[in-house]
Design a protein around this motif. Sequence first.
Motif, PDB file in Angstrom:
ATOM      1  N   HIS A  49      18.243 -29.406   5.068  1.00  0.00           N
ATOM      2  CA  HIS A  49      18.889 -28.219   5.631  1.00  0.00           C
ATOM      3  C   HIS A  49      18.842 -27.132   4.584  1.00  0.00           C
ATOM      4  O   HIS A  49      18.569 -27.388   3.409  1.00  0.00           O
ATOM      5  N   PHE A  62      22.297 -24.466  10.325  1.00  0.00           N
ATOM      6  CA  PHE A  62      21.432 -25.594  10.709  1.00  0.00           C
ATOM      7  C   PHE A  62      21.064 -25.561  12.194  1.00  0.00           C
ATOM      8  O   PHE A  62      19.893 -25.649  12.566  1.00  0.00           O
ATOM      9  N   GLU A  95      18.760 -22.624  13.056  1.00  0.00           N
ATOM     10  CA  GLU A  95      17.408 -22.792  12.514  1.00  0.00           C
ATOM     11  C   GLU A  95      16.637 -23.876  13.258  1.00  0.00           C
ATOM     12  O   GLU A  95      15.426 -23.751  13.472  1.00  0.00           O
ATOM     13  N   ALA A  96      17.350 -24.939  13.644  1.00  0.00           N
ATOM     14  CA  ALA A  96      16.685 -25.997  14.408  1.00  0.00           C
ATOM     15  C   ALA A  96      16.200 -25.438  15.748  1.00  0.00           C
ATOM     16  O   ALA A  96      15.083 -25.708  16.189  1.00  0.00           O
ATOM     17  N   GLY A  98      13.101 -23.300  15.176  1.00  0.00           N
ATOM     18  CA  GLY A  98      11.903 -24.115  14.975  1.00  0.00           C
ATOM     19  C   GLY A  98      11.449 -24.790  16.264  1.00  0.00           C
ATOM     20  O   GLY A  98      10.245 -24.873  16.554  1.00  0.00           O
ATOM     21  N   PHE A  99      12.421 -25.227  17.045  1.00  0.00           N
ATOM     22  CA  PHE A  99      12.106 -25.857  18.340  1.00  0.00           C
ATOM     23  C   PHE A  99      11.361 -24.875  19.245  1.00  0.00           C
ATOM     24  O   PHE A  99      10.329 -25.214  19.844  1.00  0.00           O
ATOM     25  N   ALA A 117       9.703 -22.260  18.365  1.00  0.00           N
ATOM     26  CA  ALA A 117       8.382 -21.946  17.804  1.00  0.00           C
ATOM     27  C   ALA A 117       7.377 -23.047  18.141  1.00  0.00           C
ATOM     28  O   ALA A 117       6.217 -22.771  18.449  1.00  0.00           O
ATOM     29  N   ALA A 118       7.824 -24.287  18.092  1.00  0.00           N
ATOM     30  CA  ALA A 118       6.906 -25.403  18.360  1.00  0.00           C
ATOM     31  C   ALA A 118       6.534 -25.502  19.838  1.00  0.00           C
ATOM     32  O   ALA A 118       5.460 -25.963  20.174  1.00  0.00           O
ATOM     33  N   HIS A 119       7.422 -25.047  20.699  1.00  0.00           N
ATOM     34  CA  HIS A 119       7.224 -25.272  22.142  1.00  0.00           C
ATOM     35  C   HIS A 119       7.190 -23.972  22.933  1.00  0.00           C
ATOM     36  O   HIS A 119       7.717 -23.908  24.043  1.00  0.00           O
ATOM     37  N   TYR A 124      19.133 -34.193  20.030  1.00  0.00           N
ATOM     38  CA  TYR A 124      17.787 -33.964  20.522  1.00  0.00           C
ATOM     39  C   TYR A 124      17.116 -35.277  20.902  1.00  0.00           C
ATOM     40  O   TYR A 124      17.256 -36.242  20.183  1.00  0.00           O
ATOM     41  N   ALA A 142      15.651 -27.363   2.796  1.00  0.00           N
ATOM     42  CA  ALA A 142      14.639 -27.600   3.819  1.00  0.00           C
ATOM     43  C   ALA A 142      13.468 -26.626   3.660  1.00  0.00           C
ATOM     44  O   ALA A 142      12.308 -27.006   3.811  1.00  0.00           O
ATOM     45  N   GLU A 172      16.233 -32.525  14.651  1.00  0.00           N
ATOM     46  CA  GLU A 172      16.780 -31.224  14.277  1.00  0.00           C
ATOM     47  C   GLU A 172      16.345 -30.855  12.862  1.00  0.00           C
ATOM     48  O   GLU A 172      16.034 -29.697  12.578  1.00  0.00           O
ATOM     49  N   TYR A 188      12.799 -29.742  12.979  1.00  0.00           N
ATOM     50  CA  TYR A 188      12.645 -28.387  13.522  1.00  0.00           C
ATOM     51  C   TYR A 188      13.087 -27.326  12.511  1.00  0.00           C
ATOM     52  O   TYR A 188      12.496 -26.247  12.451  1.00  0.00           O
ATOM     53  N   PHE A 248      10.158 -27.115  10.399  1.00  0.00           N
ATOM     54  CA  PHE A 248       9.006 -26.541  11.102  1.00  0.00           C
ATOM     55  C   PHE A 248       9.102 -25.020  11.224  1.00  0.00           C
ATOM     56  O   PHE A 248       8.086 -24.311  11.192  1.00  0.00           O
ATOM     57  N   ARG A 249      10.338 -24.540  11.397  1.00  0.00           N
ATOM     58  CA  ARG A 249      10.559 -23.087  11.480  1.00  0.00           C
ATOM     59  C   ARG A 249       9.879 -22.396  10.296  1.00  0.00           C
ATOM     60  O   ARG A 249       9.136 -21.421  10.450  1.00  0.00           O
TER      61      ARG A 249
END
Lengths: 576, 576
Positions: A5, A11, A14-15, A18-19, A21-23, A56, B230, B271, B274, B277-278
Amino acid sequence: MTLLHNDPRSFADEALSGFAAAHHDLVRAIDGGVVRASATPPGQVAVVLGGGTGHYPAFAGWVGPGFAHGAACGNIFASPSASQICSVARASQAGGGVIFAFGNYAGDVLHFGQAAEQLRAEGIDVRVLRVTDDIASGPADDPALRRGIAGDLPVMKILGAAAEAGLGIDEAERIGRKANDATRSLGMAFSGCTLPGADHPLFTVAPGRMGVGLGIHGEPGIDERDLPSADTVADLLVDGVLAESKRASAAVGNADRVAVLLNGLGATKYEELYVVFRRVAERLAREGFHVIAPEVGEQVTSLGMAGLSLTVTFLDDELRQLWTAPALTPAFRRGLVQPRPPRTDDISGTHQLPPVVRGGDASRAAAACIAAALRIVRDTVTTHETRLGDIDAVAGDGDHGIGMRRGSEAAADAAAEAVALGAGARSTLSRAGAAWSERAGGTSGALWGAALTAFGSALDDTEPADRGRLVAGVRAAVDAVLRLGGARLGDKTLVDAAVPFVDRLEAALPGTDFGSAWVEAAEAATEAAEATATIAARRGRARTHGERSLGTPDAGAVSFALIVTALGDFIRPHSS
Amino acid sequence: MTLLHNDPRSFADEALSGFAAAHHDLVRAIDGGVVRASATPPGQVAVVLGGGTGHYPAFAGWVGPGFAHGAACGNIFASPSASQICSVARASQAGGGVIFAFGNYAGDVLHFGQAAEQLRAEGIDVRVLRVTDDIASGPADDPALRRGIAGDLPVMKILGAAAEAGLGIDEAERIGRKANDATRSLGMAFSGCTLPGADHPLFTVAPGRMGVGLGIHGEPGIDERDLPSADTVADLLVDGVLAESKRASAAVGNADRVAVLLNGLGATKYEELYVVFRRVAERLAREGFHVIAPEVGEQVTSLGMAGLSLTVTFLDDELRQLWTAPALTPAFRRGLVQPRPPRTDDISGTHQLPPVVRGGDASRAAAACIAAALRIVRDTVTTHETRLGDIDAVAGDGDHGIGMRRGSEAAADAAAEAVALGAGARSTLSRAGAAWSERAGGTSGALWGAALTAFGSALDDTEPADRGRLVAGVRAAVDAVLRLGGARLGDKTLVDAAVPFVDRLEAALPGTDFGSAWVEAAEAATEAAEATATIAARRGRARTHGERSLGTPDAGAVSFALIVTALGDFIRPHSS
């Protein structure tokens, strides 16, 4: 344990980022959560899920065609706020109404309930489905006391498929309830998870031991025992969920087909799950059940917690078809889903505020009075902030004064802005309510927010705010508090002042003018608030301070009395 | 830690059986692993993956249309045996040849190599692709020294898509190699996993520390440091894989598009991934790379190990198209894959034995001689079993005698059975070789099995086994040992006796009959085997016993010499 983190406070955000961005082929991040990257077809029921971060793929990982339309994402293990939920719902709905689905936890019930009130005030048909699959958390004959765990998956999947099939909101709601009635889960835990930034786990299970029926945040289980073999764990799970097979299958005409989810909580890995599933499948076959499209893996996790759960959903033809229907989401994919065109509307802005409806002249005049009244509320609360905090510190955590000040400031500002935009009375109160709960946080913020919104629903944006509407508004506000908060008279809460207030207001009115009736009702509220000093607190976190709080009134009741008293001085001169 | 198991020895088998039960729509369990539930289209190249259990979804979770045709599943963290691999390959192939793909570990290289020899002897075109993505495990200019970690996913996915596209085996192999050349990974570990039944982890990382470049079974990394934020972890990963971007992108014409996998090892949850990954996505964009269809999740795990890795595969148009092509497997689903009809052939029996090809008269006569010779081999080994064990105990683990006896017994039995079924010389040796390696286990079993199979390949099932073919067979057998075992002359192994043997045989033959040449060669082998006593072992596990083994010959070389000497007594009277 959660090791990666940056600032633990960011947290969850940011999660989510990122989620997204990935999808980005499937989802879009918006204020409060995520929605599908494709548009909700006009008139389709929108299914909005939600809950805390840390589970998740539940819940954001299930957004996509054939499943959910949006997910409101709270902080770690914390419910999303009503305004987050409203934001996701506003960006998801397409005129067919909204069904909220979430695990049955107090925070989620409160905030989704408040969001439902808010959206209904905006004219959106909202239904609420609480998932209650965990057999370890309440008695078989009162499922409403049970919490939602991995049963979220089949119930929400089936609900999403019903919406995708184009069913109306009544039908989709009926099917969602049926799926929940036909679903049972039982979990086992071997170790707790550690939150980002924490240096010890949320709970522990002794090495070589197993918590039976533990919840997904470490809520108490029903038993603890030595860790047995994988086959014995499988037997305990199967025996547990099948103990209610009669009741659960009755919901679907005694079907012998079952959807099955063997769910890992995070640190119990795939090979272990498959070893257990081998036995689960054998046992279910031996008991005469046909397993349909089973899932073995991580669907409802709890950060790095070690544990697993077994979920069965009994399936009639209708549920079977919806359970096996195609879905295309970041974490759950089944069958053939044709690619959808991306949504083309701009969702980059905020969706957290209710829309402003321009009011008729009479309603705009009422809105101006409401804004003035909310300034008085703010000033009253600010004057008494310290005293309210001190009272609250006796039985609670002492933040009642701060929360009330923040909420009332935000509400006064939001109302002033709404009036400046030409809003009517209803939408002014709706915005003020949303602002209050968002800024204040906590239970009292949610209740005051819902109360203002409910008050507004009894008015409207065109007609004058006459005496009948005002009284109905007060009653609606108190009803919203009762409905959402779940407290009853005598529980030493806000309710102990609010109920006598509205009762007296209604009783006094036929014989006098509105202002005088209000003042009389405010006196009743003050008396009742003082009387809470003679009640030992019994509810919630105050329970342990019962002794200590005896002799001190409830801070929520006192602030209510102070506010309605101050408003009396404002209303009486204007009243006829 | 792995907590759920029955008998730990049956963990891998039970996991496979639960996996097949859960996914019977997509896969079928067979001897040695799993194959698709749908038939391989005739003439399509079959992609067969494999490796140890404990890395799910690698490798069984990737079997299905658009990806692999089968996966050979070894025990926990152990390579599948050659006969397991052959079984899966035989049930997967449909006349278009087979490509093996696996991470570059010694055990896998040996057993897949042996299986390739075996299948080639059966007339199947087999290609071998080792994945070598882990930059921490070897120098940039010698990727063959690098191990395979999460890069397995993109390389194997692209290879599977190439096969699905109907490309020939040369093209598919070329593309698989290109994908591997264009792939780089780097991993970080925070804690080790605990195997089923073990009471302590396979390795440990001190709390608050991070192993940089650690392998997926705890193989050594390149650095250890304090656990950073992270974002810093993301930066280290991105900097690591991009340090070789020039070399890796050169494989694909300096493309600036990349497939990305941010892989969790098991206990580092979604999480957290992600959140990392961000930053990874931000960094890659800033460096000018376009990320195509990224994956964030658990693809190559290590039971409950805490850690993560970043993989990038540089993509030209060809690789991009194959990376994004549809796939439908238990754990990896992308795009639209039309449902396939289930395979209708019976795969419930065993596939571990090579097929018996009925031989011509001359070849059947040779097969009978071979069976007799293998009985002599068995008797010789059995006579000397204790002595071989004692010699091996000086530098090794003392199981050489037992392994040789088991292997030679199995080979003699298999040859007798093949002869009874009318097999020719080639398929008799092929079955004998498969039986030897399967029953003996270990490296020497694999080498003797491959040697017999290679010998058979030089003969055939119709022509007589003339002198030219026999000499070519001995040379082929020794070449197979050199190729698979990787040992060179002077390494104090079987090779030190086998190479002088075949050299002398070939040199002597023009001037004398086959039997005399064989006896002369056997004498050379005996002399060379004794001479290994003057070499201190340098290789493998014997390395630590170098001092102790000086003065003792190598057990493998001695058993080779004993066998060829005994065979000389059998061959000379029959020879002309």
